[in-house]
Motif scaffolding. Structure first.
Motif, short mmCIF file in Angstrom:
data_model
loop_
_atom_site.label_atom_id
_atom_site.label_comp_id
_atom_site.label_asym_id
_atom_site.label_seq_id
_atom_site.Cartn_x
_atom_site.Cartn_y
_atom_site.Cartn_z
N GLY A 1 0.81 -1.21 0.00
CA GLY A 1 0.00 0.00 0.00
C GLY A 1 0.84 1.26 0.00
N ALA A 2 0.16 2.41 -0.03
CA ALA A 2 0.85 3.71 -0.07
C ALA A 2 1.68 3.94 1.18
N ASP A 3 1.33 3.28 2.31
CA ASP A 3 2.09 3.41 3.54
C ASP A 3 3.20 2.38 3.67
N ASP A 4 3.48 1.67 2.58
CA ASP A 4 4.52 0.64 2.50
C ASP A 4 4.19 -0.62 3.30
N ARG A 5 2.95 -0.76 3.73
CA ARG A 5 2.52 -1.98 4.42
C ARG A 5 1.94 -2.96 3.41
N ILE A 6 2.03 -4.24 3.72
CA ILE A 6 1.45 -5.27 2.87
C ILE A 6 -0.07 -5.25 3.04
N THR A 7 -0.78 -5.03 1.93
CA THR A 7 -2.24 -5.00 1.99
C THR A 7 -2.85 -6.36 1.69
N ALA A 8 -2.14 -7.22 0.95
CA ALA A 8 -2.67 -8.54 0.63
C ALA A 8 -1.56 -9.45 0.15
N VAL A 9 -1.60 -10.71 0.60
CA VAL A 9 -0.76 -11.76 0.05
C VAL A 9 -1.61 -12.52 -0.96
N LEU A 10 -1.10 -12.66 -2.18
CA LEU A 10 -1.87 -13.22 -3.29
C LEU A 10 -1.26 -14.53 -3.79
N ASP A 11 -1.93 -15.14 -4.77
CA ASP A 11 -1.42 -16.30 -5.51
C ASP A 11 -1.11 -17.49 -4.60
N TRP A 12 -2.17 -18.04 -4.01
CA TRP A 12 -2.07 -19.14 -3.06
C TRP A 12 -2.26 -20.50 -3.73
N GLU A 13 -2.08 -20.60 -5.02
CA GLU A 13 -2.44 -21.82 -5.73
C GLU A 13 -1.61 -23.03 -5.32
N MET A 14 -0.42 -22.82 -4.74
CA MET A 14 0.41 -23.95 -4.32
C MET A 14 0.44 -24.13 -2.81
N SER A 15 -0.49 -23.51 -2.10
CA SER A 15 -0.50 -23.58 -0.65
C SER A 15 -0.87 -24.98 -0.17
N THR A 16 -0.34 -25.33 1.01
CA THR A 16 -0.60 -26.63 1.61
C THR A 16 -0.09 -26.59 3.04
N LEU A 17 -0.03 -27.74 3.71
CA LEU A 17 0.64 -27.88 5.00
C LEU A 17 1.96 -28.61 4.77
N GLY A 18 3.02 -28.13 5.40
CA GLY A 18 4.29 -28.80 5.19
C GLY A 18 5.44 -28.06 5.85
N ASP A 19 6.62 -28.27 5.33
CA ASP A 19 7.86 -27.76 5.91
C ASP A 19 8.01 -26.26 5.61
N PRO A 20 8.03 -25.42 6.66
CA PRO A 20 8.08 -23.96 6.42
C PRO A 20 9.35 -23.50 5.71
N LEU A 21 10.44 -24.26 5.82
CA LEU A 21 11.68 -23.83 5.17
C LEU A 21 11.58 -23.88 3.65
N THR A 22 10.59 -24.58 3.11
CA THR A 22 10.41 -24.55 1.66
C THR A 22 9.94 -23.16 1.21
N ASP A 23 9.10 -22.51 2.02
CA ASP A 23 8.68 -21.14 1.70
C ASP A 23 9.86 -20.18 1.80
N LEU A 24 10.64 -20.31 2.87
CA LEU A 24 11.81 -19.43 3.02
C LEU A 24 12.76 -19.59 1.85
N ALA A 25 12.97 -20.83 1.40
CA ALA A 25 13.91 -21.06 0.30
C ALA A 25 13.44 -20.41 -0.99
N VAL A 26 12.14 -20.45 -1.26
CA VAL A 26 11.63 -19.79 -2.46
C VAL A 26 11.88 -18.28 -2.38
N LEU A 27 11.60 -17.69 -1.21
CA LEU A 27 11.85 -16.26 -1.05
C LEU A 27 13.33 -15.95 -1.24
N VAL A 28 14.21 -16.76 -0.67
CA VAL A 28 15.65 -16.54 -0.83
C VAL A 28 16.07 -16.71 -2.28
N ALA A 29 15.49 -17.70 -2.96
CA ALA A 29 15.83 -17.92 -4.37
C ALA A 29 15.50 -16.69 -5.21
#
Length: 339
Positions: free
Chosen positions: A217-245
């Motif tokens: 948003g205009a205040d530099d805050r996150i207004t929405a997290v989008l694109d959840w098509e690959m969401s599931t339950l599992g190992d949180p480090l897989t999310d961190l690795a994608v962000l790092v990649a």
């Protein structure tokens, strides 16, 4: 917004369905436009002159097995409403492909900017850019803090054996999109399978977490997290690795998707990993394996998009170079899983 039908969306059929399903939701003639930047599921901005929504549907043509599940994406966004993770409010889900040719869901339009390029972030300056990316890390920690059972997602995935299934799943997705020789990709797959780490406690995963999959948003805050098509339950480090990649120089091939990492002030991968580890309390010492998996996963995703592009089934521009990134991702992954 243009009044003509964008590719993949029949506005007359959509209006008839909405009038039958949710009388009074629409007050005027519908108009829509494709939201640019998406490489997988399609997003349209739809309005009636009074209200605006976003419609999500699978891509046209070749669709990978188990991918592009509209019901799962709708479910997780709905479940996360009211948590610390900002998500748009969902409006409805249609699982009948007879309406628009594929299942779809409708959610409220969230304001904000998806920062995809260094030029966009340059305009903000280094200090604001750094703060935005660190807030992205903090929001990932917030997501991984959500207790699945408390939001009705205890059955959203099968955490036991998650990493082994991930390697097998993306291997199957690769085989479903394989249309050319990709040297090293099978070696990467087998290398990942040989060295599975022990996972921490399972969390809700986004699956493709990066800066241009959130709105700022205009205040530099996150207004929405989008694109959840690959969401599931599992190992949180897989999310961190994608962000790092997506945030590091070790995988330059992802620059074809986003160049944000080149902006002054964008934190380096060491700071991103340290921030996540400090806020979450998780051990990140095995992150290299997860980065190998991230490279494999991204290579398979981009190969699927490349295949659809060669078949003439992509919507929008800038698809012609997607396939060029795949060999470099494979090479990056091999470096991470090398014995």
């Amino acid at each position: 917004m243009p009044g003509t039908d964008p590719q993949g969306l029949d506005l007359r059929r959509l209006r008839d369905y909405l009038d039958a399903r949710s009388p009074g939701l629409c007050s005027g003639e519908l108009a829509a436009e494709i939201i640019p930047g998406g490489r997988s599921n399609l997003s349209y901005r739809v309005g009636d002159g009074r209200s605006e929504w976003v419609l999500r549907r699978p891509p046209l043509g070749h669709v990978l097995p188990t991918a592009h599940d509209m019901a799962r994406e709708h479910r997780v966004i709905t479940a996360l409403a009211g948590t610390a993770v900002p998500v748009p409010a969902t409006v409805l889900l249609c699982e009948d492909p007879a309406i628009l040719g594929a299942p779809f869901f409708l959610m409220e339009y969230a304001p904000g900017t998806p920062y995809r390029t260094a030029d966009q972030l340059d305009a903000l300056g280094a200090e604001r850019t750094r703060a935005i990316v660190l807030s992205l890390v903090d929001t990932l920690v917030d997501l991984h803090t959500v207790a699945p059972a408390e939001v009705g997602l205890s059955d959203f995935g099968r955490p036991d054996g998650f990493l082994e299934r991930q390697v097998r799943r993306w291997g199957r997705q690769l085989d479903a999109s394989r249309s050319r020789d990709l040297p090293g990709v099978d070696e990467l797959r087998s290398g990942l399978a040989r060295r599975l780490p022990a996972s921490p406690a399972a969390t809700v995963l986004h699956g493709d977490y990066r800066l241009d999959n959130v709105l700022i948003g205009a205040d530099d805050r996150i207004t929405a997290v989008l694109d959840w098509e690959m969401s599931t339950l599992g190992d949180p480090l897989t999310d961190l690795a994608v962000l790092v990649a997506y945030s590091g120089s070790d995988m330059p091939a992802v620059a074809g998707v986003s160049t944000a990492v080149d902006a002054p002030g964008y934190p380096d991968t060491g700071e991103i990993v340290a921030r996540y580890a400090e806020r979450s309390g998780r051990d990140v010492s095995e992150l290299d394996w997860y980065l190998g998996l991230a490279a494999f996963k991204l290579a398979v995703i981009l190969e699927g998009i490349h295949y659809r592009y060669t078949q003439g089934n992509t919507v929008g521009a800038d698809f012609e170079g997607i396939g060029d990134a795949v060999p470099d991702l494979v090479a990056s992954g091999l470096r991470y899983v090398a014995d």
